[in-house]
Design a protein around this motif. Sequence first.
Motif, PDB file in Angstrom:
ATOM      1  N   ILE A 136       0.845  -1.190   0.000  1.00 41.27           N
ATOM      2  CA  ILE A 136       0.000   0.000   0.000  1.00 41.27           C
ATOM      3  C   ILE A 136       0.881   1.241   0.000  1.00 41.27           C
ATOM      4  O   ILE A 136       1.862   1.325   0.744  1.00 41.27           O
ATOM      5  N   SER A 137       0.522   2.187  -0.839  1.00 43.29           N
ATOM      6  CA  SER A 137       1.296   3.420  -0.944  1.00 43.29           C
ATOM      7  C   SER A 137       0.422   4.605  -0.564  1.00 43.29           C
ATOM      8  O   SER A 137      -0.613   4.864  -1.189  1.00 43.29           O
ATOM      9  N   GLY A 138       0.840   5.304   0.490  1.00 45.28           N
ATOM     10  CA  GLY A 138       0.123   6.495   0.915  1.00 45.28           C
ATOM     11  C   GLY A 138      -0.971   6.184   1.915  1.00 45.28           C
ATOM     12  O   GLY A 138      -1.402   5.044   2.092  1.00 45.28           O
ATOM     13  N   GLY A 139      -1.431   7.216   2.601  1.00 43.72           N
ATOM     14  CA  GLY A 139      -2.522   7.073   3.551  1.00 43.72           C
ATOM     15  C   GLY A 139      -2.108   6.467   4.873  1.00 43.72           C
ATOM     16  O   GLY A 139      -0.919   6.298   5.180  1.00 43.72           O
ATOM     17  N   ALA A 140      -3.111   6.098   5.651  1.00 39.79           N
ATOM     18  CA  ALA A 140      -2.861   5.587   7.002  1.00 39.79           C
ATOM     19  C   ALA A 140      -2.117   4.268   7.002  1.00 39.79           C
ATOM     20  O   ALA A 140      -1.465   3.909   7.998  1.00 39.79           O
ATOM     21  N   HIS A 141      -2.197   3.504   5.915  1.00 39.29           N
ATOM     22  CA  HIS A 141      -1.587   2.168   5.867  1.00 39.29           C
ATOM     23  C   HIS A 141      -0.378   2.133   4.943  1.00 39.29           C
ATOM     24  O   HIS A 141      -0.027   1.083   4.409  1.00 39.29           O
ATOM     25  N   ASP A 142       0.247   3.282   4.749  1.00 41.24           N
ATOM     26  CA  ASP A 142       1.395   3.387   3.851  1.00 41.24           C
ATOM     27  C   ASP A 142       2.491   2.384   4.231  1.00 41.24           C
ATOM     28  O   ASP A 142       2.874   2.290   5.406  1.00 41.24           O
ATOM     29  N   GLY A 143       2.953   1.630   3.244  1.00 39.47           N
ATOM     30  CA  GLY A 143       4.037   0.682   3.469  1.00 39.47           C
ATOM     31  C   GLY A 143       3.600  -0.703   3.878  1.00 39.47           C
ATOM     32  O   GLY A 143       4.434  -1.623   3.923  1.00 39.47           O
ATOM     33  N   LEU A 144       2.322  -0.913   4.147  1.00 41.58           N
ATOM     34  CA  LEU A 144       1.851  -2.222   4.581  1.00 41.58           C
ATOM     35  C   LEU A 144       1.826  -3.187   3.388  1.00 41.58           C
ATOM     36  O   LEU A 144       1.240  -2.877   2.347  1.00 41.58           O
ATOM     37  N   LEU A 145       2.473  -4.333   3.536  1.00 37.47           N
ATOM     38  CA  LEU A 145       2.520  -5.337   2.479  1.00 37.47           C
ATOM     39  C   LEU A 145       1.341  -6.291   2.647  1.00 37.47           C
ATOM     40  O   LEU A 145       1.130  -6.857   3.718  1.00 37.47           O
ATOM     41  N   THR A 146       0.577  -6.490   1.589  1.00 43.89           N
ATOM     42  CA  THR A 146      -0.586  -7.370   1.650  1.00 43.89           C
ATOM     43  C   THR A 146      -0.326  -8.602   0.788  1.00 43.89           C
ATOM     44  O   THR A 146       0.370  -8.537  -0.226  1.00 43.89           O
ATOM     45  N   TYR A 147      -0.923  -9.728   1.184  1.00 49.25           N
ATOM     46  CA  TYR A 147      -0.630 -10.991   0.505  1.00 49.25           C
ATOM     47  C   TYR A 147      -1.739 -12.001   0.766  1.00 49.25           C
ATOM     48  O   TYR A 147      -2.597 -11.815   1.646  1.00 49.25           O
ATOM     49  N   ASP A 148      -1.717 -13.086  -0.030  1.00 50.79           N
ATOM     50  CA  ASP A 148      -2.657 -14.200   0.133  1.00 50.79           C
ATOM     51  C   ASP A 148      -2.207 -15.005   1.349  1.00 50.79           C
ATOM     52  O   ASP A 148      -1.189 -15.702   1.321  1.00 50.79           O
ATOM     53  N   ALA A 149      -2.992 -14.941   2.409  1.00 48.71           N
ATOM     54  CA  ALA A 149      -2.584 -15.545   3.677  1.00 48.71           C
ATOM     55  C   ALA A 149      -2.640 -17.062   3.667  1.00 48.71           C
ATOM     56  O   ALA A 149      -2.134 -17.697   4.603  1.00 48.71           O
ATOM     57  N   ALA A 150      -3.226 -17.683   2.626  1.00 45.04           N
ATOM     58  CA  ALA A 150      -3.193 -19.140   2.543  1.00 45.04           C
ATOM     59  C   ALA A 150      -1.756 -19.640   2.474  1.00 45.04           C
ATOM     60  O   ALA A 150      -1.468 -20.785   2.846  1.00 45.04           O
ATOM     61  N   TYR A 151      -0.826 -18.780   1.998  1.00 45.93           N
ATOM     62  CA  TYR A 151       0.579 -19.166   1.858  1.00 45.93           C
ATOM     63  C   TYR A 151       1.398 -18.864   3.103  1.00 45.93           C
ATOM     64  O   TYR A 151       2.595 -19.138   3.121  1.00 45.93           O
ATOM     65  N   ASP A 152       0.786 -18.305   4.118  1.00 43.10           N
ATOM     66  CA  ASP A 152       1.472 -17.985   5.375  1.00 43.10           C
ATOM     67  C   ASP A 152       1.133 -19.085   6.381  1.00 43.10           C
ATOM     68  O   ASP A 152      -0.007 -19.171   6.839  1.00 43.10           O
ATOM     69  N   PRO A 153       2.086 -19.967   6.733  1.00 42.36           N
ATOM     70  CA  PRO A 153       1.753 -21.096   7.619  1.00 42.36           C
ATOM     71  C   PRO A 153       1.092 -20.671   8.929  1.00 42.36           C
ATOM     72  O   PRO A 153       0.144 -21.319   9.384  1.00 42.36           O
TER      73      PRO A 153
END
Length: 525
Positions: free
Chosen positions: A124-141
């Motif tokens: 995410i670029s800009g705003g309150a969540h700037d820099g937050l990386l988002t991903y498909d959590a099915a791949y996160d054990p």
Amino acid sequence: MTDTSRPRTIAPTTPTATTATTVRGADLGSLVQDVLPLLLDWLPRQRWFAGKGRPVTAVSPATVTLLPGLRPGDPLLLHLLLRVEQRSGDGTSGTISTEVYQLLLGARSSVGSDLPGGAVIGRISGGAHDGLLTYDAAYDPALALRLLGFLASANGSQGAQLGPLRFRSLLGLELNDLTGPGASARIGTAEQSNTSIIYGDTAILKLFRRINPGLNPDLELSLALSRAGSARIPAPLAWYEGDLPDAPDLPATLGLLQRFLHGGKDGWEFALAHVQRLRTDPEWRSVHDGHPSDHITGNFSAESFLLGRATAEVHLALARTLPVTVLDRSEIEALADVMALRLDAAVLAVPALAPYRAPLRRIFQALAASARDGRLLRAQRIHGDLHLGQSMRTARGWALLDFEGEPAKSLEERRRPQPAVRDVAAMLRSFDYAAAHLLTGLPADDPGRPRLAVLAGTWALRNRAAYCAGYAAAGAEDPVADPVLLHAMETDKAVYEVVYEAHNRPEWLGIPMSAIIRLAEAAER
């Protein structure tokens, strides 16, 4: 059917801080809005996305549910049902279609080495969540195990509820051993239209991606076969479902947890390995005048016989557990007419079919004519998308997998009773596909190709016969005894394959076209 008793409500908890930013309840909506533009590009690149080739014009949330962690600082996990709009043509004109997809959304400050690149949605670029990386959590054990924890909390068919999500398990089933110390989660590699998460060597969760309101046949038939005591399927353990705002009275099946068949051999890979060994067997060079030796071609037929037997046992169990109907003359004629219409549409899509249209139509006309002679057809619930890749050879014998049916069809179509021989015909086509791989990568002018082609054809013929013999040996109706119906079903499947391969894998088009030629020639005799 699923239990409709009132589920136990899981008390909501306050969202905890992520590693990149603090996300409170009031901020969840804005976070999702920040992710939506990233999904426009990410969704069409996923294997399970059904709308490839058409521009995505809009993505909006149908439901957003926080799946809270146990400790402050746990990564954020949101369950999303997304409405995805696509327009036919170039995206500026044409009909708009809307599908609903399921996404587990994770968020962290940076991507770890445990996440494949394709799982990353974007930063995410800009705003309150700037820099937050988002991903498909099915791949996160860790987050996949968190989802399993909610299934474990169901503790019986009464289940547990979190917002629009309901988690259920079979009565008396304990899943806590899957979520304790040392628990692990990994993504399966075989799925295309869905995503499978494997927990240790014990359980596997099928995460349905394209969501339709109503009971998914995979859950419905797995529960029915479990009630019938069938050992030919992975035992169902738990499932979860959710309400769609547009269809609140038809809860949608979202995920199915089953026993993992550890050590099992994928049926397609098992057959293919045998076929490929034929190419390196020095005895294949002894093939002359279309008479290969039994030693070369007969080794897999015992497995095909057992697979046919397992298929019949599943059909018989479904017939004992779920309603069976009888198709009368008008219904059989309508069935034949639908097949003929599919053929007509296929000829328009793939002109290579045109020379065979007339004899193929006679195959369907023969089915309609048999109804006028007084025949009736039993129809029941079937697998609906059976092939070697939907089977597994375990130490206890063959098992059938994935009773979802053809994903392109509506839920109503997939749940409709059909003649059981439709599954048989589909498996026969799968043997043809496996045999054709004997010629894969072989130049057209290779001097050994003609003899290998004879060997491939003989392998397919013998395994098809063995499969049908095993099916009849289990006490089911012998499919070979009704050639009119079997040929109609196999022709219908081959026509579907021609269109599919022409649009998706043109290099494979010759496989179903060989069947089309064989069936057309048989109809002309």
